[in-house]
Design a protein around this motif. Structure first.
Motif, mmCIF file in Angstrom:
data_model
loop_
_atom_site.group_PDB
_atom_site.id
_atom_site.type_symbol
_atom_site.label_atom_id
_atom_site.label_comp_id
_atom_site.label_asym_id
_atom_site.label_seq_id
_atom_site.Cartn_x
_atom_site.Cartn_y
_atom_site.Cartn_z
ATOM 1 N N HIS A 206 0.836 -1.199 0.000
ATOM 2 C CA HIS A 206 0.000 0.000 0.000
ATOM 3 C C HIS A 206 0.875 1.254 0.000
ATOM 4 O O HIS A 206 0.573 2.226 -0.687
ATOM 5 N N ALA A 207 1.963 1.228 0.763
ATOM 6 C CA ALA A 207 2.863 2.380 0.803
ATOM 7 C C ALA A 207 3.537 2.581 -0.556
ATOM 8 O O ALA A 207 3.747 3.703 -0.988
ATOM 9 N N GLU A 208 3.870 1.488 -1.236
ATOM 10 C CA GLU A 208 4.535 1.585 -2.530
ATOM 11 C C GLU A 208 3.596 2.145 -3.598
ATOM 12 O O GLU A 208 4.028 2.738 -4.567
ATOM 13 N N PHE A 209 2.319 1.991 -3.419
ATOM 14 C CA PHE A 209 1.321 2.414 -4.394
ATOM 15 C C PHE A 209 1.470 3.879 -4.772
ATOM 16 O O PHE A 209 1.233 4.264 -5.903
ATOM 17 N N TYR A 210 1.880 4.700 -3.868
ATOM 18 C CA TYR A 210 1.928 6.137 -4.099
ATOM 19 C C TYR A 210 3.060 6.573 -5.025
ATOM 20 O O TYR A 210 3.090 7.695 -5.473
ATOM 21 N N PHE A 211 4.006 5.703 -5.320
ATOM 22 C CA PHE A 211 5.182 6.101 -6.092
ATOM 23 C C PHE A 211 5.064 5.688 -7.547
ATOM 24 O O PHE A 211 5.252 4.540 -7.897
ATOM 25 N N SER A 212 4.772 6.637 -8.406
ATOM 26 C CA SER A 212 4.689 6.398 -9.842
ATOM 27 C C SER A 212 5.897 7.029 -10.510
ATOM 28 O O SER A 212 6.310 8.139 -10.167
ATOM 29 N N THR B 96 14.616 -0.917 -6.462
ATOM 30 C CA THR B 96 14.955 -1.229 -5.066
ATOM 31 C C THR B 96 14.871 0.017 -4.205
ATOM 32 O O THR B 96 14.392 -0.038 -3.070
ATOM 33 N N ALA B 97 15.322 1.150 -4.737
ATOM 34 C CA ALA B 97 15.262 2.406 -3.980
ATOM 35 C C ALA B 97 13.811 2.773 -3.669
ATOM 36 O O ALA B 97 13.492 3.205 -2.563
ATOM 37 N N LYS B 98 12.930 2.575 -4.641
ATOM 38 C CA LYS B 98 11.511 2.877 -4.435
ATOM 39 C C LYS B 98 10.930 1.988 -3.333
ATOM 40 O O LYS B 98 10.181 2.458 -2.475
ATOM 41 N N LEU B 99 11.296 0.710 -3.349
ATOM 42 C CA LEU B 99 10.826 -0.211 -2.305
ATOM 43 C C LEU B 99 11.361 0.186 -0.930
ATOM 44 O O LEU B 99 10.652 0.103 0.072
ATOM 45 N N GLU B 100 12.605 0.614 -0.883
ATOM 46 C CA GLU B 100 13.204 1.031 0.388
ATOM 47 C C GLU B 100 12.536 2.291 0.931
ATOM 48 O O GLU B 100 12.328 2.421 2.133
ATOM 49 N N ILE B 101 12.199 3.217 0.054
ATOM 50 C CA ILE B 101 11.515 4.433 0.501
ATOM 51 C C ILE B 101 10.117 4.088 1.008
ATOM 52 O O ILE B 101 9.661 4.620 2.019
ATOM 53 N N ALA B 102 9.441 3.164 0.320
ATOM 54 C CA ALA B 102 8.115 2.718 0.777
ATOM 55 C C ALA B 102 8.223 2.078 2.154
ATOM 56 O O ALA B 102 7.404 2.342 3.041
ATOM 57 N N ALA B 103 9.251 1.249 2.345
ATOM 58 C CA ALA B 103 9.462 0.619 3.649
ATOM 59 C C ALA B 103 9.806 1.670 4.708
ATOM 60 O O ALA B 103 9.384 1.553 5.863
ATOM 61 N N LEU B 104 10.542 2.698 4.314
ATOM 62 C CA LEU B 104 10.881 3.775 5.254
ATOM 63 C C LEU B 104 9.621 4.515 5.706
ATOM 64 O O LEU B 104 9.450 4.795 6.893
ATOM 65 N N MET B 105 8.728 4.799 4.771
ATOM 66 C CA MET B 105 7.493 5.498 5.124
ATOM 67 C C MET B 105 6.637 4.638 6.054
ATOM 68 O O MET B 105 5.994 5.144 6.974
ATOM 69 N N GLN C 223 22.986 11.115 -10.939
ATOM 70 C CA GLN C 223 21.844 12.006 -10.699
ATOM 71 C C GLN C 223 20.485 11.346 -10.905
ATOM 72 O O GLN C 223 19.466 12.022 -10.829
ATOM 73 N N VAL C 224 20.437 10.032 -11.150
ATOM 74 C CA VAL C 224 19.154 9.364 -11.390
ATOM 75 C C VAL C 224 18.310 9.384 -10.116
ATOM 76 O O VAL C 224 17.176 9.849 -10.114
ATOM 77 N N LEU C 225 18.868 8.872 -9.019
ATOM 78 C CA LEU C 225 18.110 8.856 -7.764
ATOM 79 C C LEU C 225 17.904 10.259 -7.221
ATOM 80 O O LEU C 225 16.870 10.543 -6.611
ATOM 81 N N LYS C 226 18.876 11.139 -7.459
ATOM 82 C CA LYS C 226 18.724 12.512 -6.980
ATOM 83 C C LYS C 226 17.491 13.164 -7.613
ATOM 84 O O LYS C 226 16.791 13.947 -6.974
ATOM 85 N N ASN C 227 17.195 12.814 -8.857
ATOM 86 C CA ASN C 227 16.024 13.364 -9.541
ATOM 87 C C ASN C 227 14.744 12.602 -9.210
ATOM 88 O O ASN C 227 13.676 13.209 -9.134
ATOM 89 N N LYS C 228 14.826 11.278 -9.044
ATOM 90 C CA LYS C 228 13.630 10.461 -8.838
ATOM 91 C C LYS C 228 13.086 10.527 -7.406
ATOM 92 O O LYS C 228 11.873 10.527 -7.208
ATOM 93 N N VAL C 229 13.951 10.561 -6.415
ATOM 94 C CA VAL C 229 13.509 10.527 -5.014
ATOM 95 C C VAL C 229 12.532 11.664 -4.693
ATOM 96 O O VAL C 229 11.471 11.414 -4.125
ATOM 97 N N PRO C 230 12.815 12.920 -5.072
ATOM 98 C CA PRO C 230 11.831 13.975 -4.793
ATOM 99 C C PRO C 230 10.491 13.734 -5.504
ATOM 100 O O PRO C 230 9.430 14.010 -4.940
ATOM 101 N N HIS C 231 10.531 13.189 -6.725
ATOM 102 C CA HIS C 231 9.295 12.921 -7.470
ATOM 103 C C HIS C 231 8.450 11.875 -6.761
ATOM 104 O O HIS C 231 7.219 11.959 -6.763
ATOM 105 N N TRP C 232 9.097 10.886 -6.162
ATOM 106 C CA TRP C 232 8.363 9.854 -5.421
ATOM 107 C C TRP C 232 7.797 10.424 -4.121
ATOM 108 O O TRP C 232 6.670 10.155 -3.749
ATOM 109 N N LEU C 233 8.613 11.202 -3.415
ATOM 110 C CA LEU C 233 8.195 11.726 -2.112
ATOM 111 C C LEU C 233 6.992 12.660 -2.227
ATOM 112 O O LEU C 233 6.112 12.662 -1.361
#
Length: 185
Positions: A56-62, A110-119, A139-149
């Protein structure tokens, strides 16, 4: 020697009168179902519940969503219903992170899953501020992490971390905790 052979004819008649008509039992050949112990079923139920909450937490990250974030200066975001002063507090280091997530060496999935687990862990551990270290690298994660959050409903604000928490390679994130006891106080 069988039981029916041990009886005299008078005893057999007396027995038949007492019992009456009987039908032989038909065996239906149904195998019994092996039951799980209570400990096993509790353990399986807990894992399923945790997996469902993480899913459910992962659902929010597109990956398709492109928010309108400020490209000039440090990376920052404040949700509409939150005071913009919270971003300044994050920038100044007024909040110390309760949890730190280091994403170095992880791919996007994997980063997206880890952020979902963190939330999910923020709710569980009652962590109001977290630090996500995404690094600089390609710069891939640097750009994607804010978009997911930005997509997660519990993220109130984030700002590029102060130097002591990672500087340009990290974000301090302010998480909204739905405290069921907050209204009582």
């Amino acid at each position: 020697m069988k039981f029916k052979d041990a009886l005299t004819p008078d005893e057999k008649d007396l027995f038949m009168q007492a019992i009456g008509k009987v039908k032989p039992i038909v065996q239906d050949k149904i195998a019994p179902i092996k039951k799980q112990t209570q400990n096993q079923s509790l353990h399986l139920g807990k894992n399923k519940a945790d997996a469902k909450k993480k899913q459910h937490a992962e659902f929010y990250f597109s990956d398709e969503f492109e928010p309108n974030l400020n490209q000039q200066g440090p990376m920052k975001y404040v949700r509409e219903d939150v005071d913009s002063f919270e971003a300044k507090n994050l920038r100044r280091g007024q909040y110390a992170p309760d949890l730190i997530l280091d994403l170095h060496g992880l791919d996007q999935k994997t980063a997206k899953l880890e952020i979902a687990a963190l939330m999910f862990a923020c709710k569980k551990e009652h962590a109001k501020c977290v630090c996500i270290v995404h690094g600089l690298g390609s710069q891939v994660l640097k750009n994607k992490v804010p978009h997911w959050l930005v997509q997660h409903p519990d993220v109130m604000a984030f700002h590029q971390a102060p130097l002591e928490w990672g500087g340009n390679g990290a974000l301090l994130v302010l998480v909204e905790l739905n405290d069921r006891f907050a209204d009582i106080i």
